[in-house]
Design a protein around this motif. Sequence first.
Motif, PDB file in Angstrom:
ATOM      1  N   ARG A   1      15.201 -57.021  28.380  1.00  0.00           N
ATOM      2  CA  ARG A   1      14.334 -56.707  29.524  1.00  0.00           C
ATOM      3  C   ARG A   1      15.043 -56.943  30.857  1.00  0.00           C
ATOM      4  NH1 ARG A   1       8.808 -56.721  28.061  1.00  0.00           N
ATOM      5  NH2 ARG A   1       8.449 -56.220  30.260  1.00  0.00           N
ATOM      6  N   GLY A   2      16.337 -57.224  30.803  1.00  0.00           N
ATOM      7  CA  GLY A   2      17.115 -57.397  32.028  1.00  0.00           C
ATOM      8  C   GLY A   2      17.041 -58.772  32.642  1.00  0.00           C
ATOM      9  N   VAL A   3      16.628 -59.775  31.861  1.00  0.00           N
ATOM     10  CA  VAL A   3      16.489 -61.131  32.389  1.00  0.00           C
ATOM     11  C   VAL A   3      17.839 -61.847  32.369  1.00  0.00           C
ATOM     12  CG1 VAL A   3      15.338 -63.371  32.111  1.00  0.00           C
ATOM     13  CG2 VAL A   3      14.097 -61.247  31.601  1.00  0.00           C
ATOM     14  N   SER A   4      18.181 -62.495  33.461  1.00  0.00           N
ATOM     15  CA  SER A   4      19.380 -63.336  33.517  1.00  0.00           C
ATOM     16  C   SER A   4      19.047 -64.697  32.928  1.00  0.00           C
ATOM     17  CB  SER A   4      19.850 -63.502  34.965  1.00  0.00           C
ATOM     18  OG  SER A   4      20.227 -62.256  35.510  1.00  0.00           O
ATOM     19  N   LEU A   5      19.872 -65.149  31.968  1.00  0.00           N
ATOM     20  CA  LEU A   5      19.648 -66.430  31.319  1.00  0.00           C
ATOM     21  C   LEU A   5      20.579 -67.467  31.936  1.00  0.00           C
ATOM     22  CD1 LEU A   5      19.377 -65.306  27.582  1.00  0.00           C
ATOM     23  CD2 LEU A   5      17.608 -65.363  29.360  1.00  0.00           C
ATOM     24  N   ILE A   6      19.996 -68.482  32.548  1.00  0.00           N
ATOM     25  CA  ILE A   6      20.750 -69.528  33.225  1.00  0.00           C
ATOM     26  C   ILE A   6      20.650 -70.770  32.350  1.00  0.00           C
ATOM     27  CG2 ILE A   6      20.975 -70.820  35.379  1.00  0.00           C
ATOM     28  CD1 ILE A   6      19.378 -68.508  36.715  1.00  0.00           C
ATOM     29  N   CYS A   7      21.733 -71.113  31.653  1.00  0.00           N
ATOM     30  CA  CYS A   7      21.673 -72.049  30.528  1.00  0.00           C
ATOM     31  C   CYS A   7      22.345 -73.390  30.835  1.00  0.00           C
ATOM     32  CB  CYS A   7      22.364 -71.448  29.308  1.00  0.00           C
ATOM     33  SG  CYS A   7      21.766 -69.807  28.846  1.00  0.00           S
ATOM     34  N   ASP A   8      21.800 -74.446  30.218  1.00  0.00           N
ATOM     35  CA  ASP A   8      22.513 -75.716  30.213  1.00  0.00           C
ATOM     36  C   ASP A   8      23.605 -75.635  29.142  1.00  0.00           C
ATOM     37  OD1 ASP A   8      21.106 -75.943  27.845  1.00  0.00           O
ATOM     38  OD2 ASP A   8      20.263 -77.912  28.271  1.00  0.00           O
TER      39      ASP A   8
ATOM     40  N   GLU B   1      25.730 -70.389  33.815  1.00  0.00           N
ATOM     41  CA  GLU B   1      25.636 -71.840  33.721  1.00  0.00           C
ATOM     42  C   GLU B   1      24.632 -72.372  34.735  1.00  0.00           C
ATOM     43  OE1 GLU B   1      29.408 -73.711  33.960  1.00  0.00           O
ATOM     44  OE2 GLU B   1      30.235 -72.644  32.219  1.00  0.00           O
ATOM     45  N   ALA B   2      23.765 -73.280  34.280  1.00  0.00           N
ATOM     46  CA  ALA B   2      22.717 -73.828  35.131  1.00  0.00           C
ATOM     47  C   ALA B   2      23.205 -75.056  35.890  1.00  0.00           C
ATOM     48  CB  ALA B   2      21.498 -74.205  34.285  1.00  0.00           C
ATOM     49  N   THR B   3      22.603 -75.263  37.044  1.00  0.00           N
ATOM     50  CA  THR B   3      22.762 -76.516  37.777  1.00  0.00           C
ATOM     51  C   THR B   3      21.386 -77.185  37.814  1.00  0.00           C
ATOM     52  OG1 THR B   3      22.229 -75.524  39.923  1.00  0.00           O
ATOM     53  CG2 THR B   3      24.539 -75.457  39.222  1.00  0.00           C
ATOM     54  N   GLU B   4      21.336 -78.435  38.223  1.00  0.00           N
ATOM     55  CA  GLU B   4      20.052 -79.149  38.240  1.00  0.00           C
ATOM     56  C   GLU B   4      19.050 -78.491  39.190  1.00  0.00           C
ATOM     57  OE1 GLU B   4      18.630 -81.642  36.419  1.00  0.00           O
ATOM     58  OE2 GLU B   4      20.358 -81.151  35.165  1.00  0.00           O
ATOM     59  N   THR B   5      19.529 -77.873  40.255  1.00  0.00           N
ATOM     60  CA  THR B   5      18.604 -77.242  41.200  1.00  0.00           C
ATOM     61  C   THR B   5      17.889 -76.038  40.588  1.00  0.00           C
ATOM     62  OG1 THR B   5      20.390 -75.870  42.112  1.00  0.00           O
ATOM     63  CG2 THR B   5      19.955 -77.980  43.199  1.00  0.00           C
ATOM     64  N   ASP B   6      18.474 -75.450  39.547  1.00  0.00           N
ATOM     65  CA  ASP B   6      17.825 -74.296  38.921  1.00  0.00           C
ATOM     66  C   ASP B   6      16.488 -74.673  38.291  1.00  0.00           C
ATOM     67  OD1 ASP B   6      19.731 -72.232  39.428  1.00  0.00           O
ATOM     68  OD2 ASP B   6      21.052 -73.154  37.952  1.00  0.00           O
TER      69      ASP B   6
END
Length: 456
Positions: free
Chosen positions: A289-296, A317-322
């Motif tokens: 569906r075009g979703v960006s996955l921001i992962c730990d 890659e995720a940061t804590e602010t995400d």
Amino acid sequence: MSLTSSTPEDAARSASLSARSLAILPVTARNEALSIIHQALSKAKLEILEANANDMTLAMQASNSGTLPQSLVKRLDLSKPGKYEDMLQGILDVRSLPDPLNQTTLRTRLDDNLELERVSCPIGVLLIIFEARPEVIANIAALAIKSGNAAILKGGKESSHSFEAISRVISSALDETQVLNQAIQLVKTRNVIDELLQLDRYIDLVIPRGGNELVKYVKEHTRIPVLGHADGLCSVYLHKDADPEIAKRVVVDSKCDYPAACNAAETLLVHADVLETILPGVAEALLARGVSLICDPQSKSALQKQLPSSSAALLQEATETDYDTEFLDLKIAIKTVPATSDSSSPDASLDLAISHINAHSSSHTDSIVTTDQNAAEYFMNAVDSAGVYWNASTRFADGMRYGFGTEVGISTNKIHSRGPVGLEGLTIYKYKIRGQGQVAGEYGAGKKAYKHEKLQ
């Protein structure tokens, strides 16, 4: 509805006077006004959509130049399939609801021929400050009239053509009703929000409908009570025994049904035990569906093992602010909940998920996907949000979906009203006593005693 360019104080004063008249109108007159407004807006659809198209043209230009967020552009569009019809249906839904006024919620016999009643009544004058969504005018007008409240509306400049077109139609329709035009006012004058926020003498409740910055600004600049929410930081938690298909359906709808909405999911919490079993199917459905996955790191590693290389390459890659970010877009932050065992807790991982939500969410709406009823009930009791769901999309957090007809907004407040605010949330109560000449001095030590008998 009057299109007023008068001073804020004049507008508020006239709204206050009109509120007293509206509060005592019979429900038949209030419902008739909603019927006439509905008919008028139905007939004026093309005219209003033309005005909205002008706003959309300007909004797209502003978005392309980086001065207007894309999420506001999406909220502005009235031509989206079904949106105009939903606006009209909301008016009819409110009309069909029971009268919220003069409902007795408590009766007590204080003494013979001395009875106390608590009855519902309007709040008074509502100030609604909103961005982008032109349908808010119809929603607020319907709810305010049915609940006996006057309303002052101040919209954003990005949708001024739409606001004015809708206001003209409603104003003309009100001329055929018993509702005074000044009971619903759209303030056209620019730069008057600060003045309106100081008019606690006339205005009883402020409802900001917009982004985080607007809500925070309103709360910091008024003595008037504020009903609303700043962010929509909603989460879905996939527990260790989540059903794979339910997980996929709930997460995809929560994120993708309308990403710019405040009830769209922004965080996906995943129990460590299902990182390589349930999460990959959910991730593929989201990527499709075009979703960006921001992962730990843990979720990214698991997905890199399970997804095709072309999909794995899209992971960020995720940061804590995400985990404190309201994306309002096709993005979701994924965080792993450790598979922890703790003798002091029957389900320590569930406690960690709940702790994360209570620390990072905006107390809007959060959901758990699990086949364990005990875990679900524990989650719904422990998460401190206005909406807590089990195996259901966060997108259900909506006044129309709750059967409220429509809503003035979502409240994350801990007083008065919480969650989607419809008719009931726009009423308060007063106490009435009916006696036969009794006085308070007759009662007390060595005198008459109160009976305090609860009555139906």
